[in-house]
Design an enzyme around this catalytic site. Sequence first.
Site, PDB file in Angstrom:
ATOM      1  N   HIS A 147       0.876  -1.170   0.000  1.00  0.00           N
ATOM      2  CA  HIS A 147       0.000   0.000   0.000  1.00  0.00           C
ATOM      3  C   HIS A 147       0.910   1.216   0.000  1.00  0.00           C
ATOM      4  O   HIS A 147       1.949   1.206   0.668  1.00  0.00           O
ATOM      5  CB  HIS A 147      -0.842   0.103   1.280  1.00  0.00           C
ATOM      6  CG  HIS A 147      -1.772  -1.042   1.530  1.00  0.00           C
ATOM      7  ND1 HIS A 147      -1.470  -2.093   2.359  1.00  0.00           N
ATOM      8  CD2 HIS A 147      -3.029  -1.266   1.079  1.00  0.00           C
ATOM      9  CE1 HIS A 147      -2.486  -2.926   2.402  1.00  0.00           C
ATOM     10  NE2 HIS A 147      -3.447  -2.465   1.636  1.00  0.00           N
ATOM     11  N   GLU A 278     -10.617  -6.778  -4.953  1.00  0.00           N
ATOM     12  CA  GLU A 278     -10.463  -7.850  -3.954  1.00  0.00           C
ATOM     13  C   GLU A 278     -11.719  -7.936  -3.088  1.00  0.00           C
ATOM     14  O   GLU A 278     -11.950  -7.083  -2.222  1.00  0.00           O
ATOM     15  CB  GLU A 278      -9.233  -7.562  -3.085  1.00  0.00           C
ATOM     16  CG  GLU A 278      -8.957  -8.663  -2.077  1.00  0.00           C
ATOM     17  CD  GLU A 278      -7.695  -8.405  -1.262  1.00  0.00           C
ATOM     18  OE1 GLU A 278      -6.714  -7.859  -1.821  1.00  0.00           O
ATOM     19  OE2 GLU A 278      -7.692  -8.754  -0.077  1.00  0.00           O
ATOM     20  N   HIS A 317     -10.994 -14.113   3.153  1.00  0.00           N
ATOM     21  CA  HIS A 317     -12.202 -13.375   2.803  1.00  0.00           C
ATOM     22  C   HIS A 317     -13.284 -14.336   2.303  1.00  0.00           C
ATOM     23  O   HIS A 317     -14.469 -14.131   2.554  1.00  0.00           O
ATOM     24  CB  HIS A 317     -11.908 -12.339   1.716  1.00  0.00           C
ATOM     25  CG  HIS A 317     -10.946 -11.267   2.152  1.00  0.00           C
ATOM     26  ND1 HIS A 317     -10.503 -10.270   1.312  1.00  0.00           N
ATOM     27  CD2 HIS A 317     -10.332 -11.034   3.332  1.00  0.00           C
ATOM     28  CE1 HIS A 317      -9.674  -9.473   1.961  1.00  0.00           C
ATOM     29  NE2 HIS A 317      -9.548  -9.931   3.188  1.00  0.00           N
ATOM     30  N   ASP A 342      -4.615 -13.804  -2.780  1.00  0.00           N
ATOM     31  CA  ASP A 342      -4.009 -13.470  -1.492  1.00  0.00           C
ATOM     32  C   ASP A 342      -4.022 -14.747  -0.674  1.00  0.00           C
ATOM     33  O   ASP A 342      -5.073 -15.186  -0.179  1.00  0.00           O
ATOM     34  CB  ASP A 342      -4.778 -12.331  -0.800  1.00  0.00           C
ATOM     35  CG  ASP A 342      -4.201 -10.965  -1.167  1.00  0.00           C
ATOM     36  OD1 ASP A 342      -3.356 -10.915  -2.078  1.00  0.00           O
ATOM     37  OD2 ASP A 342      -4.589  -9.953  -0.549  1.00  0.00           O
TER      38      ASP A 342
HETATM   39  C1  XUL Z   1      -7.585  -6.623   4.040  1.00  0.00           C
HETATM   40  C2  XUL Z   1      -6.791  -7.028   2.860  1.00  0.00           C
HETATM   41  C3  XUL Z   1      -5.946  -5.971   2.267  1.00  0.00           C
HETATM   42  C4  XUL Z   1      -5.811  -6.039   0.788  1.00  0.00           C
HETATM   43  C5  XUL Z   1      -5.024  -4.913   0.197  1.00  0.00           C
HETATM   44  O1  XUL Z   1      -8.382  -7.648   4.549  1.00  0.00           O
HETATM   45  O2  XUL Z   1      -6.815  -8.144   2.454  1.00  0.00           O
HETATM   46  O3  XUL Z   1      -4.705  -6.037   2.870  1.00  0.00           O
HETATM   47  O4  XUL Z   1      -5.217  -7.229   0.379  1.00  0.00           O
HETATM   48  O5  XUL Z   1      -5.519  -3.684   0.540  1.00  0.00           O
HETATM   49 CO    CO Z   2      -5.821  -9.164   0.912  1.00  0.00          CO
END
Ligand code: XUL
Ligand code: CO
Length: 487
Positions: A147, A278, A317, A342
């Site tokens: 980020h 995402e 997620h 991720d």
């Molecule tokens: C939060 C998350 C973030 C994104 C990038 O749950 O997964 O870190 O991957 O903003």
């Molecule tokens: Co993430």
Amino acid sequence: MRLRAPACTAIAAALALTVAAAAAPPHTCTTAEGAPGQRGAWGQGEFFPGIPKIRYEGPDSTNPLAFRYYNASEEILGKPMREWLRFSLAFWHTMRADGSDMFGSPTQSRPWEADAAEVGELEVAFRRMRAFFELLDKLGVDYWCFHDRDIAPEGASLAETNALLDKVVALAKELQGSSGKRVLWGTAQLFKHPRYLHGAATSPNASVFAYAAAQVKKAMEVTKELGGEGYVFWGGREGYSTLLNTDLALEQGNMARFLRMAAAYKRRLKFQGQLLLEPKPQEPTKHQYDYDAATTIAFLLKHGLDKDYKLNIECNHATLAGHSCMHELETAAAYGALGSLDANTGDPQTGWDTDQFMTDERETTLIWWTLLRHGGIASGGLNFDAKLRRESTDLKDVFYAHISGMDAMARGLRNAAKLVQDGLLDGMRRQRYSSWSDSQLGRDITAGKVGFEELEKAALGQPDPWNAGLPSGQAELSEIVLSRYVR
Ligand code: XUL
Ligand code: CO
């Protein structure tokens, strides 16, 4: 790693230019040859002393600082493992997580941050970046994700913040040049600062929308500058905490407008990276608009954004949305929207985003079986969006965490490659759907040649399919077959 005075001078010069650091005492590099821990020594000193480059030693190794399954150059299905797996370290968890949680203070102090008040935020940002590249090198990881705000501090204005970001990006570019490491994706942090309390692209305030747009514009520019292969939007605050004060339709419309502008700017910038959304159902908001893969794809299709965006699926997620990671990957793949992963997991005993390293071989096998059947992970990769437990306070724990995550993924890839090669599960699946290819009726339906009238005629002229004998779905047999590949 040897100490080099010129780079230290460059950092000092950069520091002198920044407004944010102006309040900090002047930085000197007089101790540049000192041991780690001394001021100035972090320029080129070793951040993780005593930890060697992690090597592959094979499944029988008992060395916790070695890979047992990840052998970067070993070919699986005609491609080296490193090219399938495309591992990436997440800067935020790796360098910025400190073990704090909602109930407790930080537990993980890093020695290069100890004198932050004295040397200033920017100097610490430089050190973190150097430490991070040492990690990438020692772990043999080729990619990283960031980020904007976790690599560089905020200044007193957006212009100052952008200038600070440029300085850290310049160092990252230099480190990339000497190491060959690359950015998998960059992103803008649109959730931490209080200005985003009501959302960024979905804020009820137009000035916040504009600020967020400016931040994404800059984040996209620096991602391009670093040769990033993708750019992610995770809408942590793009949702609501109560519908009583929320204009849902306006907020979602604004989100679409924001994403359309981002795609247009990407074209103007000539940035080649893949744009990614995402999904996540909740946390920090009660409800997030990009709830899961299906919701996000529907949103993209409704707003004509499906050509510009793919999905970055995060396993934790997926479970928060009540799905498996495999479900989310299959859904994204079905719509040609599989972009990146991720790689993390949650905990069956908690209902929040614990961001743990995935170590379950069955999970990784299913992920890789899915990915292999869809040709791999496209231009994406496997980003370890995962952090140490609060109790893991040693620097070495960072290595153990990533080694276990990389090995688990490598093991899953190996198992899945055998599953694909042997073709048993694929064969069972094909057989289950054979009426669609082997019968005239199935072929006519998929070719769009028939409607309800023709199908009624067919149904009247044939025995009830149940009486004709429908084969078993063989879910349990599928499990037995899978268990031959998962130890
Ligand atoms: C939060 C998350 C973030 C994104 C990038 O749950 O997964 O870190 O991957 O903003
Ligand atoms: Co993430």
